[in-house]
Design a protein around this motif. Structure first.
Motif, short mmCIF file in Angstrom:
data_model
loop_
_atom_site.label_atom_id
_atom_site.label_comp_id
_atom_site.label_asym_id
_atom_site.label_seq_id
_atom_site.Cartn_x
_atom_site.Cartn_y
_atom_site.Cartn_z
N SER A 103 13.23 -8.53 -10.45
CA SER A 103 13.21 -9.96 -10.79
C SER A 103 14.60 -10.56 -10.68
CB SER A 103 12.65 -10.15 -12.19
OG SER A 103 11.34 -9.66 -12.22
N THR A 104 15.60 -9.72 -10.54
CA THR A 104 16.96 -10.19 -10.26
C THR A 104 16.92 -11.05 -9.00
OG1 THR A 104 17.93 -8.28 -11.34
CG2 THR A 104 19.28 -9.36 -9.66
N THR A 105 16.35 -10.51 -7.95
CA THR A 105 16.19 -11.29 -6.71
C THR A 105 15.24 -12.46 -6.94
OG1 THR A 105 16.64 -9.46 -5.25
CG2 THR A 105 15.28 -11.19 -4.34
N GLY A 106 14.21 -12.22 -7.75
CA GLY A 106 13.23 -13.28 -8.02
C GLY A 106 13.88 -14.50 -8.65
N ASN A 107 14.73 -14.27 -9.64
CA ASN A 107 15.38 -15.41 -10.31
C ASN A 107 16.27 -16.18 -9.34
OD1 ASN A 107 14.25 -15.22 -12.85
ND2 ASN A 107 15.79 -13.80 -13.61
N ILE A 108 17.02 -15.44 -8.55
CA ILE A 108 17.91 -16.12 -7.57
C ILE A 108 17.05 -16.90 -6.57
CG2 ILE A 108 19.64 -15.75 -5.75
CD1 ILE A 108 20.50 -13.20 -7.35
N CYS B 254 19.08 -16.71 -20.79
CA CYS B 254 18.65 -16.26 -19.47
C CYS B 254 19.38 -14.98 -19.03
CB CYS B 254 18.86 -17.37 -18.44
SG CYS B 254 20.57 -17.82 -18.19
N HIS B 255 18.72 -14.26 -18.17
CA HIS B 255 19.27 -13.02 -17.61
C HIS B 255 20.47 -13.34 -16.72
CE1 HIS B 255 19.05 -9.51 -14.71
NE2 HIS B 255 19.04 -8.89 -15.88
N LYS B 256 21.37 -12.37 -16.54
CA LYS B 256 22.59 -12.63 -15.76
C LYS B 256 22.30 -13.05 -14.31
CE LYS B 256 25.06 -8.93 -14.60
NZ LYS B 256 25.72 -7.61 -14.63
N VAL C 293 9.67 -20.03 -14.60
CA VAL C 293 9.66 -19.11 -15.74
C VAL C 293 10.03 -17.70 -15.29
CG1 VAL C 293 8.24 -18.04 -17.54
CG2 VAL C 293 8.02 -20.48 -17.10
N ASP C 294 11.00 -17.14 -16.00
CA ASP C 294 11.32 -15.73 -15.83
C ASP C 294 10.41 -14.96 -16.78
OD1 ASP C 294 12.29 -13.18 -15.97
OD2 ASP C 294 14.38 -13.73 -16.33
N GLU C 295 9.31 -14.45 -16.23
CA GLU C 295 8.36 -13.67 -17.03
C GLU C 295 8.48 -12.19 -16.65
OE1 GLU C 295 4.31 -15.41 -18.69
OE2 GLU C 295 3.87 -14.26 -16.88
N ALA C 296 9.74 -11.79 -16.43
CA ALA C 296 9.99 -10.40 -16.03
C ALA C 296 9.29 -9.42 -16.97
CB ALA C 296 11.50 -10.13 -16.02
N HIS C 297 9.32 -9.73 -18.27
CA HIS C 297 8.75 -8.80 -19.25
C HIS C 297 7.26 -9.05 -19.53
CE1 HIS C 297 12.52 -6.84 -20.36
NE2 HIS C 297 13.08 -8.00 -20.14
N GLY D 273 10.21 -2.90 -8.42
CA GLY D 273 9.01 -3.58 -7.93
C GLY D 273 8.70 -4.82 -8.74
N SER D 274 8.81 -5.98 -8.13
CA SER D 274 8.53 -7.25 -8.82
C SER D 274 7.66 -8.13 -7.93
CB SER D 274 9.84 -8.00 -9.11
OG SER D 274 10.49 -7.46 -10.23
N ILE D 275 7.10 -9.17 -8.54
CA ILE D 275 6.33 -10.16 -7.76
C ILE D 275 6.80 -11.56 -8.13
CG2 ILE D 275 4.06 -11.08 -7.16
CD1 ILE D 275 2.77 -8.52 -8.06
C1 LIG Z 1 14.58 -11.47 -18.94
C2 LIG Z 1 14.92 -10.68 -17.71
N1 LIG Z 1 14.83 -11.26 -16.52
C3 LIG Z 1 15.12 -10.61 -15.38
C4 LIG Z 1 15.54 -9.31 -15.40
C5 LIG Z 1 15.86 -8.62 -14.12
O1 LIG Z 1 14.76 -7.86 -13.76
P1 LIG Z 1 14.83 -6.63 -12.77
O2 LIG Z 1 15.39 -5.50 -13.54
O3 LIG Z 1 13.40 -6.45 -12.35
O4 LIG Z 1 15.70 -7.02 -11.64
C6 LIG Z 1 15.65 -8.66 -16.63
C7 LIG Z 1 16.11 -7.26 -16.68
O5 LIG Z 1 16.22 -6.63 -17.67
C8 LIG Z 1 15.35 -9.35 -17.82
O6 LIG Z 1 15.45 -8.78 -19.03
#
Ligand SMILES: Cc1ncc(COP(=O)(O)O)c(C=O)c1O
Length: 491
Positions: free
Chosen positions: A92-97, A116-118, A196-200, A236-238
């Motif tokens: 989701s790192t790539t997803g957020n960007i 928010c995530h870094k 929305v960052d719904e990574a979790h 693996g993310s979507i």
């Molecule tokens: C809230 C949140 N968003 C995004 C990420 C990044 O996800 P990923 O590890 O799948 O790149 C994380 C990672 O811990 C996270 O906690």
């Protein structure tokens, strides 16, 4: 062939290719595992390397899918009722960007909080946009930080009508979700795009006892780390797009620009498998996991000095709680979460997902068993009896973070027009770096932001707290010098 949610087109294609044991004249160089050093291959065995292939017509192309990857992505979109699903192999790192670069044009502004995530800050820099920072909520009783509420989003949109979009992180690491139903309503009423960052939260949609998910409330674009809770392999993310407000061709271009041209097919196939698994068996599996976690929380909450966060403490008009997360507060042991994390690993062979000064976060997932949970509860009971520390705890607090952004973060990040000034003399300058103390684990300074007296005093208090020797040191990530005496600012 008619595909249903029981189908796994990408996984099946990859397995059938692997079983053929084809002579490889393609990358990767290990050639079906032959070149893997014995120490590694003896542990993994050989078969897994037959699945590590490159792009060719049989297995389809992630960047221009027309076959099994296209079908797998379509099934994933259907599973979450989204219009388009993009498989991601860098999480989701790539997803957020990608979401930020897809939604915003350079110079646009976006409302978001520091929870928010870094990767979101990376996205802000890469997309060249203005952040409108909101203050997250601190719960000092539970040593937790929450995403902003729907009321704050409403206020922010009124104050900053020029904002293009709102970015929400829900659930947070601790499984606390914010009121997405209301936030989606507010955003759409004001014609703002909701990201929305719904990574979790890739599991939320599949059980009625779990909080409402982005898929269910009309969020425009969102991302899931399928690997965090479901059974996809790490990375693996979507990314889901569910709105005509978003230019889908732009998303395609951006996602393609950010992803490797050598995606790992084992990761891709595991996303396909995880989607099928959660659709077909998610309800049953998560029913069990929720009940194991409830029992675990009950047991942990009988201990005199360790406690587990309960849904009741969180559920309110604004917030809900994912009961599959076990957040364990250890402040009353006199030990930090970091120390208990280490004890759990060394003495009980248990590794939690993360720890901070106050809490441990035990993330359960589709593979968690009752025995695993029992082992964790047993270990905590034992630690509660055997260990007593002497650390005085730091009170979780934040400086005011809804600060003035005086320069585009990208310009500040790449600027050569910088100098270092003593922390004590930095008030009023524009910051040119990111500083993230742990705790609280979120950036208190970001590039482009005007440095305030409150933030400087906050950092100074962390430094003196750390150097007193009585407490667990507070690490400040991003500092470019041994000790934080100076800050990089724009001249
Ligand atoms: C809230 C949140 N968003 C995004 C990420 C990044 O996800 P990923 O590890 O799948 O790149 C994380 C990672 O811990 C996270 O906690």
């Amino acid at each position: 062939m008619r595909l249903t949610q029981s189908s796994t087109p990408l996984l099946d294609t990859l397995l059938s290719h692997g079983k053929k044991k084809v002579i490889s004249f393609h990358t990767p160089g290990h050639k079906n595992g032959v070149g893997i050093i014995p120490k590694l291959r003896n542990f993994t065995k050989r078969n897994v390397y037959y699945l590590d292939v490159t792009v060719f017509p049989e297995v389809d192309s992630l960047h221009d899918p027309v076959g099994c990857i296209k079908h797998a992505q379509e099934l994933a979109a259907k599973a979450y009722n989204s219009k388009h699903a993009f498989f991601l192999v860098n999480g989701s790192t790539t997803g957020n960007i990608a979401m930020l670069m897809s939604v915003c044009d350079p110079g646009d502004s976006i409302i978001l909080s520091r929870t928010c995530h870094k990767s979101v800050l990376a996205g802000i820099i890469l997309a060249n946009i203005w952040p409108i920072w909101l203050q997250p909520k601190v719960d000092q009783k539970r040593d937790l930080i929450y995403e902003v509420s729907s009321e704050e989003i409403q206020r922010a949109i009124e104050n900053y009508p020029e904002a293009k979009a709102v970015f929400i992180t829900s659930p947070t690491y601790n499984g606390i979700t914010t009121d997405l139903i209301k936030i989606a309503e507010i955003c759409h009423k004001h014609n703002k795009i909701l990201i929305v960052d719904e990574a979790h939260g890739p599991h939320l949609k599949f059980h009625p006892e779990l909080p409402v998910s982005a898929a269910e409330v009309g969020v425009d674009i969102y991302v899931h780390s399928v690997h965090k809770v479901l059974s996809a392999l790490s990375q693996g993310s979507i990314l889901h797009v569910n709105s005509s407000r978003i230019d889908i061709n732009r998303v395609k271009r951006v996602v393609s620009m950010l992803q490797t041209t050598s995606p790992n097919y084992f990761i891709l196939a595991s996303i396909d498998a995880a989607r099928m698994q959660v659709v077909k068996y998610g309800y049953k599996i998560f029913s069990k996991i929720i009940s194991y976690c409830e029992k675990a929380r009950e047991e942990i909450n009988k201990l005199p000095n360790i406690s587990a966060l309960t849904p009741k403490e969180i559920e309110s008009k604004y917030y809900d709680f994912d009961p599959t997360k076990i957040t364990i507060n250890v402040t009353r042991t006199g030990l930090t979460g970091y120390q208990i994390e280490e004890i759990l690993a060394k003495e009980y062979n248990i590794q939690v997902d993360c720890a901070d000064m106050f809490n441990l976060i035990a993330i359960t997932g589709i593979g968690t068993t009752k025995e695993d949970i029992n082992r964790l509860v047993y270990a905590l009971k034992d630690i509660s009896k055997r260990y007593k520390g002497e650390y005085e705890t730091w009170k979780l607090e934040l400086p005011p973070l809804s600060t003035e952004v005086a320069m585009l973060p990208r310009d500040a990040f790449f600027s050569h027009n910088v100098k270092r000034v003593p922390l004590s003399k930095s008030v009023g300058y524009i910051c040119a770096q990111t500083l993230t103390p742990y705790p609280p684990g979120l950036p208190v300074l970001t590039p482009g932001e005007r440095i305030t007296k409150d933030t400087v005093e906050y950092l100074q208090s962390l430094i003196s707290y750390s150097s007193s020797g009585k407490h667990h040191p507070i690490r400040i990530s991003g500092q470019e010098t041994e000790t934080l005496k100076t800050i990089k600012v724009i001249k």
